[in-house]
Motif scaffolding. Structure first.
Motif, mmCIF file in Angstrom:
data_model
loop_
_atom_site.group_PDB
_atom_site.id
_atom_site.type_symbol
_atom_site.label_atom_id
_atom_site.label_comp_id
_atom_site.label_asym_id
_atom_site.label_seq_id
_atom_site.Cartn_x
_atom_site.Cartn_y
_atom_site.Cartn_z
ATOM 1 N N TYR A 121 -99.911 52.713 -41.309
ATOM 2 C CA TYR A 121 -98.809 52.318 -42.673
ATOM 3 C C TYR A 121 -99.147 50.960 -42.956
ATOM 4 C CZ TYR A 121 -94.572 51.571 -45.271
ATOM 5 O OH TYR A 121 -93.596 51.475 -46.246
ATOM 6 N N CYS A 122 -99.509 50.220 -42.308
ATOM 7 C CA CYS A 122 -100.053 48.812 -42.471
ATOM 8 C C CYS A 122 -101.281 48.653 -43.463
ATOM 9 C CB CYS A 122 -100.129 47.876 -41.140
ATOM 10 S SG CYS A 122 -101.504 48.408 -40.187
ATOM 11 N N GLY A 123 -101.892 49.653 -43.151
ATOM 12 C CA GLY A 123 -103.417 49.497 -44.094
ATOM 13 C C GLY A 123 -102.898 49.915 -45.269
ATOM 14 N N TRP A 124 -102.039 51.040 -45.484
ATOM 15 C CA TRP A 124 -101.757 51.598 -46.873
ATOM 16 C C TRP A 124 -101.133 50.424 -47.582
ATOM 17 C CZ3 TRP A 124 -97.057 51.943 -49.543
ATOM 18 C CH2 TRP A 124 -96.791 52.926 -50.644
ATOM 19 N N CYS A 125 -100.193 49.505 -47.114
ATOM 20 C CA CYS A 125 -99.503 48.327 -47.756
ATOM 21 C C CYS A 125 -100.593 47.519 -48.271
ATOM 22 C CB CYS A 125 -98.442 47.714 -46.628
ATOM 23 S SG CYS A 125 -96.903 48.813 -46.320
ATOM 24 N N ALA A 126 -101.343 47.037 -47.082
ATOM 25 C CA ALA A 126 -102.446 45.865 -47.643
ATOM 26 C C ALA A 126 -103.406 46.627 -48.715
ATOM 27 C CB ALA A 126 -103.484 45.868 -46.346
ATOM 28 N N PHE A 127 -103.617 48.019 -48.614
ATOM 29 C CA PHE A 127 -104.330 48.635 -50.144
ATOM 30 C C PHE A 127 -103.706 48.166 -51.244
ATOM 31 C CE2 PHE A 127 -105.580 52.562 -52.300
ATOM 32 C CZ PHE A 127 -106.745 52.104 -52.674
ATOM 33 N N ILE A 128 -102.478 48.133 -51.451
ATOM 34 C CA ILE A 128 -101.794 47.672 -52.635
ATOM 35 C C ILE A 128 -102.173 46.219 -52.937
ATOM 36 C CG2 ILE A 128 -99.746 47.377 -53.880
ATOM 37 C CD1 ILE A 128 -98.481 49.531 -51.735
ATOM 38 N N CYS A 130 -104.827 44.394 -51.909
ATOM 39 C CA CYS A 130 -106.111 44.401 -52.099
ATOM 40 C C CYS A 130 -106.424 44.770 -53.582
ATOM 41 C CB CYS A 130 -106.951 45.043 -51.155
ATOM 42 S SG CYS A 130 -107.062 44.618 -49.424
ATOM 43 N N ARG A 131 -105.884 45.666 -54.057
ATOM 44 C CA ARG A 131 -106.194 46.066 -55.208
ATOM 45 C C ARG A 131 -105.665 45.144 -56.397
ATOM 46 N NH1 ARG A 131 -104.407 49.151 -60.007
ATOM 47 N NH2 ARG A 131 -105.848 50.670 -60.760
ATOM 48 N N GLY A 132 -104.542 44.665 -56.237
ATOM 49 C CA GLY A 132 -104.099 43.531 -56.851
ATOM 50 C C GLY A 132 -105.128 42.095 -56.832
ATOM 51 N N GLY A 143 -102.414 44.686 -65.191
ATOM 52 C CA GLY A 143 -101.823 45.474 -64.209
ATOM 53 C C GLY A 143 -100.623 44.497 -63.517
ATOM 54 N N ASN A 144 -100.028 45.089 -62.577
ATOM 55 C CA ASN A 144 -99.031 44.508 -61.796
ATOM 56 C C ASN A 144 -98.580 45.278 -60.700
ATOM 57 O OD1 ASN A 144 -96.942 46.417 -62.393
ATOM 58 N ND2 ASN A 144 -96.948 46.030 -64.342
ATOM 59 N N PHE A 145 -98.069 44.518 -59.601
ATOM 60 C CA PHE A 145 -97.704 45.277 -58.261
ATOM 61 C C PHE A 145 -97.027 46.458 -58.328
ATOM 62 C CE2 PHE A 145 -95.030 45.676 -54.414
ATOM 63 C CZ PHE A 145 -95.908 45.615 -53.514
ATOM 64 N N PHE A 146 -96.020 46.677 -59.280
ATOM 65 C CA PHE A 146 -95.340 47.827 -59.126
ATOM 66 C C PHE A 146 -96.449 48.893 -59.702
ATOM 67 C CE2 PHE A 146 -93.037 51.218 -61.744
ATOM 68 C CZ PHE A 146 -92.054 51.369 -60.954
ATOM 69 N N CYS A 147 -97.113 48.768 -60.597
ATOM 70 C CA CYS A 147 -98.310 49.829 -60.968
ATOM 71 C C CYS A 147 -99.282 50.083 -59.724
ATOM 72 C CB CYS A 147 -98.906 49.512 -62.489
ATOM 73 S SG CYS A 147 -98.121 49.519 -63.877
ATOM 74 N N ASP A 148 -99.643 49.044 -59.132
ATOM 75 C CA ASP A 148 -100.432 49.252 -58.070
ATOM 76 C C ASP A 148 -99.670 50.076 -56.820
ATOM 77 O OD1 ASP A 148 -102.509 47.773 -59.012
ATOM 78 O OD2 ASP A 148 -101.811 45.834 -58.289
ATOM 79 N N LEU A 149 -98.641 49.843 -56.677
ATOM 80 C CA LEU A 149 -97.533 50.720 -55.895
ATOM 81 C C LEU A 149 -97.599 52.232 -56.007
ATOM 82 C CD1 LEU A 149 -95.587 50.567 -53.402
ATOM 83 C CD2 LEU A 149 -93.923 50.265 -55.068
#
Length: 212
Positions: A121-128, A130-132, A143-149
């Motif tokens: 799960y922590c890796g999934w959160c970090a993925f968001i 990292c994409r930003g 882009g924005n954090f919400f779209c990345d999520l």
């Protein structure tokens, strides 16, 4: 009534011509069959190991699911089969290693830590995050954090492939299935600047998985 010598000669000539014609047709049919078989083999080979797509920044912008982001080489879906079926399978089954190397190359992060955490799960959160950071580094706008999520949650596999493609395109690399930036089947693991001398790797003559 005596046989006409000329008629006999003409009949023999016609028979010979017929045999030659049949032989020629058989030869042409054989050549055609071989050509068809070669074309089939070539097409199958290209499907398995296809050509890399040549893209420029902005070519992926037409993807409506990017929600207005501008500057990507690839959209979420148009790069899934980039390089053929074998390379798709590499990204599907070895995506953690390839993604972690992409993060290490683009964002100067710990490749080993990224690989270990990707499946949790922590890796999934970090993925968001990292994409930003990737968007920020490469000047991808809109882009924005919400779209990345949303994208990372609902289209995780496609976003991972897009991430890998973008780093490959920007850095001029084709990451291998076990994290080698040079694209071979060799294993390449390191901890980046966190533990500079902590490296695990192989130097086998495995060939280059990214070449036809």
């Amino acid at each position: 009534m005596a046989d006409n010598p000329n008629s006999n000669e003409n009949a023999k000539a016609n028979a010979n011509n017929g045999d030659n014609g049949n032989n020629g047709n058989n030869g042409n049919n054989g050549n055609s069959g071989n050509a068809d078989a070669n074309d089939t083999v070539a097409a199958a080979g290209k499907l398995v190991m296809g050509d890399w797509m040549e893209r420029s920044a902005g070519d992926g912008d037409k993807d409506p699911l990017l929600c207005g982001e501008k500057g990507w080489h690839f959209g979420l879906f148009d790069g899934c089969c980039n390089g053929g079926a074998l390379r798709f399978c590499q990204r599907w089954y070895c995506g953690s290693c390839m993604y972690s190397r992409a993060v290490a190359m683009a964002l100067d992060q710990n490749c080993c830590l990224c690989c270990i955490c990707t499946g949790y799960y922590c890796g999934w959160c970090a993925f968001i995050c990292c994409r930003g950071k990737l968007r920020e580094k490469y000047g991808i706008t809109g882009g924005n954090f919400f779209c990345d999520l949303i994208k990372c949650w609902f289209c995780n596999i496609c976003v991972v492939q897009q991430f890998i493609h973008e780093v490959n395109a920007r850095e001029g690399k084709h990451i291998g299935p076990f994290g080698d930036p040079e694209g071979t089947w060799n294993v390449k693991i390191d901890c980046g600047n966190d533990i500079p001398n902590a490296k695990v790797g192989t130097e086998l003559n495995t060939g280059n998985s990214m070449e036809r």
